[in-house]
Design a protein around this motif. Structure first.
Motif, PDB file in Angstrom:
ATOM      1  N   ILE A  86     -10.443   1.137   0.236  1.00  0.00           N
ATOM      2  CA  ILE A  86      -9.649   1.078   1.466  1.00  0.00           C
ATOM      3  C   ILE A  86      -9.086  -0.323   1.664  1.00  0.00           C
ATOM      4  N   VAL A  87      -9.919  -1.348   1.489  1.00  0.00           N
ATOM      5  CA  VAL A  87      -9.456  -2.728   1.661  1.00  0.00           C
ATOM      6  C   VAL A  87      -8.360  -3.053   0.654  1.00  0.00           C
ATOM      7  N   LEU A  88      -8.546  -2.669  -0.594  1.00  0.00           N
ATOM      8  CA  LEU A  88      -7.571  -2.986  -1.632  1.00  0.00           C
ATOM      9  C   LEU A  88      -6.269  -2.202  -1.454  1.00  0.00           C
ATOM     10  N   VAL A  89      -6.388  -0.885  -1.357  1.00  0.00           N
ATOM     11  CA  VAL A  89      -5.196  -0.030  -1.325  1.00  0.00           C
ATOM     12  C   VAL A  89      -4.440  -0.180  -0.010  1.00  0.00           C
ATOM     13  N   CYS A  90      -5.150  -0.167   1.099  1.00  0.00           N
ATOM     14  CA  CYS A  90      -4.478  -0.214   2.404  1.00  0.00           C
ATOM     15  C   CYS A  90      -3.848  -1.571   2.673  1.00  0.00           C
ATOM     16  N   SER A  91      -4.485  -2.655   2.243  1.00  0.00           N
ATOM     17  CA  SER A  91      -3.886  -3.979   2.442  1.00  0.00           C
ATOM     18  C   SER A  91      -2.606  -4.123   1.630  1.00  0.00           C
ATOM     19  N   MET A  92      -2.619  -3.677   0.371  1.00  0.00           N
ATOM     20  CA  MET A  92      -1.418  -3.752  -0.459  1.00  0.00           C
ATOM     21  C   MET A  92      -0.323  -2.825   0.061  1.00  0.00           C
ATOM     22  N   SER A  93      -0.709  -1.626   0.483  1.00  0.00           N
ATOM     23  CA  SER A  93       0.283  -0.688   1.013  1.00  0.00           C
ATOM     24  C   SER A  93       0.911  -1.217   2.296  1.00  0.00           C
ATOM     25  N   ALA A  94       0.083  -1.730   3.192  1.00  0.00           N
ATOM     26  CA  ALA A  94       0.597  -2.256   4.456  1.00  0.00           C
ATOM     27  C   ALA A  94       1.501  -3.470   4.216  1.00  0.00           C
ATOM     28  N   TYR A  95       1.158  -4.282   3.224  1.00  0.00           N
ATOM     29  CA  TYR A  95       1.986  -5.456   2.907  1.00  0.00           C
ATOM     30  C   TYR A  95       3.377  -5.034   2.448  1.00  0.00           C
ATOM     31  N   MET A  96       3.448  -4.075   1.528  1.00  0.00           N
ATOM     32  CA  MET A  96       4.741  -3.621   1.044  1.00  0.00           C
ATOM     33  C   MET A  96       5.532  -2.902   2.128  1.00  0.00           C
ATOM     34  N   ILE A  97       4.851  -2.067   2.913  1.00  0.00           N
ATOM     35  CA  ILE A  97       5.541  -1.345   3.984  1.00  0.00           C
ATOM     36  C   ILE A  97       6.102  -2.317   5.020  1.00  0.00           C
ATOM     37  N   THR A  98       5.325  -3.329   5.369  1.00  0.00           N
ATOM     38  CA  THR A  98       5.758  -4.281   6.394  1.00  0.00           C
ATOM     39  C   THR A  98       6.898  -5.162   5.905  1.00  0.00           C
ATOM     40  N   ARG A  99       6.818  -5.623   4.669  1.00  0.00           N
ATOM     41  CA  ARG A  99       7.857  -6.524   4.151  1.00  0.00           C
ATOM     42  C   ARG A  99       9.124  -5.775   3.749  1.00  0.00           C
ATOM     43  N   ARG A 100       9.038  -4.464   3.564  1.00  0.00           N
ATOM     44  CA  ARG A 100      10.220  -3.670   3.211  1.00  0.00           C
ATOM     45  C   ARG A 100      10.571  -2.671   4.308  1.00  0.00           C
ATOM     46  N   ASN A 101      10.283  -3.023   5.547  1.00  0.00           N
ATOM     47  CA  ASN A 101      10.515  -2.082   6.641  1.00  0.00           C
ATOM     48  C   ASN A 101      11.991  -1.876   6.965  1.00  0.00           C
ATOM     49  N   ASP A 102      12.877  -2.593   6.260  1.00  0.00           N
ATOM     50  CA  ASP A 102      14.303  -2.413   6.487  1.00  0.00           C
ATOM     51  C   ASP A 102      14.883  -1.276   5.647  1.00  0.00           C
ATOM     52  N   THR A 103      14.070  -0.661   4.820  1.00  0.00           N
ATOM     53  CA  THR A 103      14.521   0.450   3.987  1.00  0.00           C
ATOM     54  C   THR A 103      13.987   1.760   4.543  1.00  0.00           C
ATOM     55  N   LYS A 104      14.740   2.834   4.355  1.00  0.00           N
ATOM     56  CA  LYS A 104      14.344   4.139   4.885  1.00  0.00           C
ATOM     57  C   LYS A 104      13.100   4.679   4.179  1.00  0.00           C
ATOM     58  N   PHE A 105      12.970   4.393   2.888  1.00  0.00           N
ATOM     59  CA  PHE A 105      11.846   4.939   2.134  1.00  0.00           C
ATOM     60  C   PHE A 105      10.516   4.420   2.677  1.00  0.00           C
ATOM     61  N   TYR A 106      10.403   3.093   2.873  1.00  0.00           N
ATOM     62  CA  TYR A 106       9.140   2.524   3.332  1.00  0.00           C
ATOM     63  C   TYR A 106       8.870   2.882   4.782  1.00  0.00           C
ATOM     64  N   ASN A 107       9.919   3.034   5.576  1.00  0.00           N
ATOM     65  CA  ASN A 107       9.717   3.518   6.939  1.00  0.00           C
ATOM     66  C   ASN A 107       9.178   4.944   6.934  1.00  0.00           C
ATOM     67  N   PHE A 108       9.718   5.767   6.024  1.00  0.00           N
ATOM     68  CA  PHE A 108       9.225   7.140   5.908  1.00  0.00           C
ATOM     69  C   PHE A 108       7.762   7.152   5.482  1.00  0.00           C
ATOM     70  N   VAL A 109       7.393   6.289   4.522  1.00  0.00           N
ATOM     71  CA  VAL A 109       6.012   6.228   4.056  1.00  0.00           C
ATOM     72  C   VAL A 109       5.084   5.824   5.198  1.00  0.00           C
TER      73      VAL A 109
END
Length: 279
Positions: A86-109
């Motif tokens: 959870i710490v590994l996967v969720c931290s990496m996922s949240a980092y990518m989602i937050t830094r790429r929140n200007d794209t529709k794909f990451y907002n959808f994720v």
């Protein structure tokens, strides 16, 4: 003087209400301790009275229970792996989602994971059971770990996303100028700054996994794969006449969670304060 008297009355009422809530919350622990430290003879005479002496025989018998240590081992394996992933996967996922929140794909994720939080577990438990059964992962620690990951990920990605937003982007840009790639930026710059939220997630996730009852109840049928909450459930059903022994086993299962909570409590407080100041 009149305002001072009103303030004293309000303080008295507030303290009284807090003490009542504290008594309600601590009452189950008091009952558990009374039952666990009483012998059968004393329990038959005085139900909720405090024990006249602390009888440790119930705890000795609890250690000798069949499959108790095996159930504790299963709970520890599942909880440790779930927390680490959870710490590994969720931290990496949240980092990518937050830094790429200007794209529709990451907002959808991001919103897809949040929808998972809103789905009642009762509506997915039978399809989940069927899928785990088809992969031959029933009554295994691997299957239980995968199930808990799927159930918990949405909530912890939400927690991580809120904290990652407080990490300055300028630090990442400076590391990128020095030649660091995306993975090096996350591992060397961002992840160390996530220590407060990491410790918060470790405590919350460990408590949730260690105390989880419904997922093991559905996914585990073999005695060799039962976790502590599941073992205690069948223990209460089979040995209802020896309730003192049942409470002693329950108290022993509380020790790891209490130790982890008090060891990481200061980090949780630091995480809340840091998040409040940065936001």
């Amino acid at each position: 003087m009149r305002n001072h008297g009103k303030r004293r009355i309000k303080d008295f009422c507030r303290i009284t209400v807090l003490w009542l809530f504290a008594a309600i919350c601590l009452a189950p622990f008091y009952v558990a301790l009374c039952y666990a430290f009483k012998s059968k003879q004393e329990f038959a005479k005085t139900k909720l009275a405090f024990p006249t002496y602390l009888d440790l025989q119930n705890f000795i018998d609890a250690f000798a229970l069949k499959n108790y240590f095996n159930s504790m081992k299963n709970s520890a394996i599942v909880a440790v792996f779930v927390v680490a992933l959870i710490v590994l996967v969720c931290s990496m996922s949240a980092y990518m989602i937050t830094r790429r929140n200007d794209t529709k794909f990451y907002n959808f994720v991001f919103y897809f994971f949040q929808m998972v939080i809103l789905v009642p577990f009762q509506s997915i438990m039978f399809p989940l059971y069927r899928e785990i059964s088809q992969f031959h992962l029933l009554s295994t620690n691997r299957g239980l770990i995968l199930c808990e990951l799927g159930v918990y990920m949405g909530y912890y990605i939400f927690l991580y996303s809120g904290f990652v937003k407080s990490v300055p982007v300028a630090l990442e840009e400076a590391a990128a100028i020095d030649g660091a790639n995306r993975y090096q930026v996350f591992i060397r710059i961002v992840f160390p700054l996530l220590k407060p939220i990491n410790m918060t997630v470790v405590v919350l996730c460990f408590l949730a996994s260690w105390n989880d009852f419904f997922l093991p109840l559905i996914m585990v049928q073999k005695d060799s794969a039962k976790t502590l909450p599941l073992m205690q459930f069948f223990f209460f059903g089979e040995y209802t006449s020896n309730i003192n022994l049942a409470f002693a086993a329950a108290i022993l299962s509380l020790i790891p969670t209490v130790v982890i909570y008090f060891c990481a409590q200061k980090y949780i407080v630091e995480g809340m304060i840091a998040g409040a100041v940065k936001s």
